[in-house]
Design a protein around this motif. Structure first.
Motif, PDB file in Angstrom:
ATOM      1  N   LEU A 213       6.851   6.996   5.368  1.00 58.11           N
ATOM      2  CA  LEU A 213       5.595   7.302   4.687  1.00 58.11           C
ATOM      3  C   LEU A 213       5.719   7.071   3.183  1.00 58.11           C
ATOM      4  O   LEU A 213       4.848   6.460   2.551  1.00 58.11           O
ATOM      5  N   LYS A 214       6.809   7.552   2.611  1.00 60.17           N
ATOM      6  CA  LYS A 214       7.005   7.397   1.168  1.00 60.17           C
ATOM      7  C   LYS A 214       7.151   5.925   0.796  1.00 60.17           C
ATOM      8  O   LYS A 214       6.548   5.454  -0.181  1.00 60.17           O
ATOM      9  N   ILE A 215       7.930   5.184   1.578  1.00 57.53           N
ATOM     10  CA  ILE A 215       8.164   3.771   1.266  1.00 57.53           C
ATOM     11  C   ILE A 215       6.852   2.980   1.295  1.00 57.53           C
ATOM     12  O   ILE A 215       6.504   2.273   0.328  1.00 57.53           O
ATOM     13  N   TYR A 216       6.099   3.114   2.387  1.00 58.79           N
ATOM     14  CA  TYR A 216       4.903   2.285   2.532  1.00 58.79           C
ATOM     15  C   TYR A 216       3.729   2.808   1.702  1.00 58.79           C
ATOM     16  O   TYR A 216       2.879   2.023   1.266  1.00 58.79           O
ATOM     17  N   ALA A 217       3.668   4.104   1.475  1.00 57.78           N
ATOM     18  CA  ALA A 217       2.624   4.627   0.587  1.00 57.78           C
ATOM     19  C   ALA A 217       2.832   4.106  -0.831  1.00 57.78           C
ATOM     20  O   ALA A 217       1.876   3.737  -1.526  1.00 57.78           O
ATOM     21  N   ASP A 218       4.092   4.046  -1.278  1.00 59.22           N
ATOM     22  CA  ASP A 218       4.379   3.507  -2.611  1.00 59.22           C
ATOM     23  C   ASP A 218       4.028   2.022  -2.685  1.00 59.22           C
ATOM     24  O   ASP A 218       3.450   1.550  -3.671  1.00 59.22           O
ATOM     25  N   ARG A 219       4.383   1.266  -1.634  1.00 59.60           N
ATOM     26  CA  ARG A 219       4.093  -0.171  -1.634  1.00 59.60           C
ATOM     27  C   ARG A 219       2.597  -0.440  -1.669  1.00 59.60           C
ATOM     28  O   ARG A 219       2.129  -1.388  -2.300  1.00 59.60           O
ATOM     29  N   LEU A 220       1.830   0.395  -0.959  1.00 56.15           N
ATOM     30  CA  LEU A 220       0.387   0.184  -0.875  1.00 56.15           C
ATOM     31  C   LEU A 220      -0.371   0.810  -2.043  1.00 56.15           C
ATOM     32  O   LEU A 220      -1.589   0.656  -2.151  1.00 56.15           O
ATOM     33  N   GLY A 221       0.362   1.544  -2.905  1.00 52.98           N
ATOM     34  CA  GLY A 221      -0.275   2.170  -4.052  1.00 52.98           C
ATOM     35  C   GLY A 221      -1.075   3.407  -3.698  1.00 52.98           C
ATOM     36  O   GLY A 221      -2.008   3.772  -4.426  1.00 52.98           O
TER      37      GLY A 221
ATOM     38  N   HIS B  75       3.532   2.312   9.203  1.00 53.10           N
ATOM     39  CA  HIS B  75       2.907   1.293   8.359  1.00 53.10           C
ATOM     40  C   HIS B  75       1.467   1.024   8.816  1.00 53.10           C
ATOM     41  O   HIS B  75       0.530   0.991   8.000  1.00 53.10           O
ATOM     42  N   ARG B  76       1.294   0.865  10.133  1.00 53.94           N
ATOM     43  CA  ARG B  76      -0.039   0.592  10.677  1.00 53.94           C
ATOM     44  C   ARG B  76      -0.979   1.772  10.442  1.00 53.94           C
ATOM     45  O   ARG B  76      -2.151   1.588  10.092  1.00 53.94           O
ATOM     46  N   ALA B  77      -0.478   2.994  10.605  1.00 49.82           N
ATOM     47  CA  ALA B  77      -1.321   4.179  10.425  1.00 49.82           C
ATOM     48  C   ALA B  77      -1.826   4.286   8.985  1.00 49.82           C
ATOM     49  O   ALA B  77      -2.989   4.647   8.747  1.00 49.82           O
ATOM     50  N   LEU B  78      -0.959   3.946   8.035  1.00 44.74           N
ATOM     51  CA  LEU B  78      -1.388   4.003   6.632  1.00 44.74           C
ATOM     52  C   LEU B  78      -2.485   2.981   6.338  1.00 44.74           C
ATOM     53  O   LEU B  78      -3.365   3.226   5.510  1.00 44.74           O
ATOM     54  N   LEU B  79      -2.434   1.856   7.019  1.00 43.09           N
ATOM     55  CA  LEU B  79      -3.429   0.812   6.781  1.00 43.09           C
ATOM     56  C   LEU B  79      -4.798   1.184   7.330  1.00 43.09           C
ATOM     57  O   LEU B  79      -5.825   0.758   6.780  1.00 43.09           O
ATOM     58  N   VAL B  80      -4.838   1.955   8.410  1.00 48.98           N
ATOM     59  CA  VAL B  80      -6.129   2.250   9.047  1.00 48.98           C
ATOM     60  C   VAL B  80      -6.656   3.642   8.727  1.00 48.98           C
ATOM     61  O   VAL B  80      -7.837   3.925   8.951  1.00 48.98           O
TER      62      VAL B  80
END
Length: 354
Positions: A209-217, A248-253
């Protein structure tokens, strides 16, 4: 929390493999694994890591290297299932200029590149039998001979092998050399699938969550209690890699900053896995008609039909066919050769019989 994280830029030699990019040791099963790694690592013993795809075998191998006396030297990594037989030999042992078409210059193999260090061989169960014999000789003599050369080169490399197949079964089926298996199986590590270490699921989820939330801003993103329950109750057939992709997919949707169970779409994946059991009725009817005819060598007919159909379905891709049928590529190649579905297969089958 003890965490091993994998830098995607570190190992281009493992391209085409599906691997875990992080591993935590929160669950009691994982803590015992960490204790075993710490006992084995300081020695120079060959290690065999056994575990399903996506459980973190390469991360364990890298940690063993990091805790060993060789930690300042090279860590090499090669996925034995991702390359053809000729390419694997060149990658492992190197080649001389002009030794084959396209060999425009002399190349060092991974044994020489990782000299004084460690070499991780992933999916060793897919090594062709001919290459197994050459690899065994290297382990015994501690020297390599490049393709196209006759001069041995001394090497000092610690081997860390990994497999997601049962090598004992492969030995019994004569698809894997018993002497090479014993060479690998000096210190064995059984890496449990994610479903058997549930204490690691939420810590891993927080990490991704931390990694992909940071990447996605994104800002601070959390799991709802219902999402935590859903993640803990899911059996994760794809292990850590599937969990990472799901996050990753959950953060996108997700429309907000709280992830819900429906954002992960886990039930859809589970339903897809259960679908084969619904379609077996037609298969059973076809088998019943065959039983009524009682043709000779019935099992061989069925086996050949399954393999031929799967091979054509996968557009004659051996790696994908072996994965779909859940057999090693060695077994698949042997069967395809017997059925005349490989170039020069008649000559191959004759050599194997001899």
């Amino acid at each position: 929390m003890t965490l091993l994280a994998f830098d995607e830029q570190q190992s281009r030699s493992l391209a085409l493999s599906v691997r875990a990019s992080a591993l935590v040791f929160e669950d009691p099963v994982s803590r015992r694994l960490l204790e075993q790694i710490e006992r084995i690592a300081p020695s120079d013993a060959t290690v065999l890591i056994i575990g399903e795809t996506g459980t973190g075998k390469e991360l364990v191998a890298r940690h063993i290297h990091a805790l060993s006396k060789r930690h300042r030297e090279t860590f090499g990594a090669l996925n034995c299932a991702a390359l053809s037989e000729n390419l694997i030999e060149s990658e492992l042992f190197g080649h001389e200029r002009g030794s084959f078409t396209g060999a425009l210059s002399t190349k060092l193999g991974w044994f020489e590149t990782a000299n004084k260090g460690s070499l991780f061989l992933d999916e060793v169960g897919d090594l062709p039998l001919g290459l197994q014999a050459k690899l065994l000789r290297v382990l015994q003599e501690r020297e390599v001979v490049k393709v196209g050369s006759r001069h041995p080169v001394p090497v000092d490399v610690r081997i860390i092998a990994a497999t997601n197949v049962n090598l004992e079964d492969a030995v019994a089926a004569q698809h894997f050399r018993a002497d090479l298996y014993y060479r690998f199986n000096v210190a064995a590590i059984q890496l449990a699938p994610l479903r058997e270490r549930p204490g690691d699921i939420l810590p891993l989820t927080e990490h991704f969550l931390k990694i992909y939330a940071d990447r996605l801003g994104y800002g601070d993103v959390k799991l709802t209690p219902a999402a935590e329950v859903a993640l803990l109750n899911y059996d994760w057939p794809g292990n850590i890699r599937e969990l990472e992709n799901a996050v990753h997919r959950a953060l996108l949707v997700c429309p907000g900053n709280r992830l819900r169970p429906e954002d992960f779409k886990l039930s859809g994946v589970r339903a897809a896995e259960q679908s084969p059991s619904i379609s077996t009725v037609s298969l059973e009817n076809a088998l019943q008609r065959l039983f009524d005819q009682t043709p000779p060598k019935l099992f061989e007919i069925i086996e050949e039909t399954v393999i031929r159909s799967a091979f054509e379905y996968c557009e004659r891709n051996q790696v994908q066919t072996a994965k779909m049928l859940d057999i090693s590529r060695n077994v698949l190649r042997h069967k395809l050769g017997l059925y005349g579905m490989l170039p020069a297969s008649r000559r191959v089958s004759e050599q194997e019989v001899a």
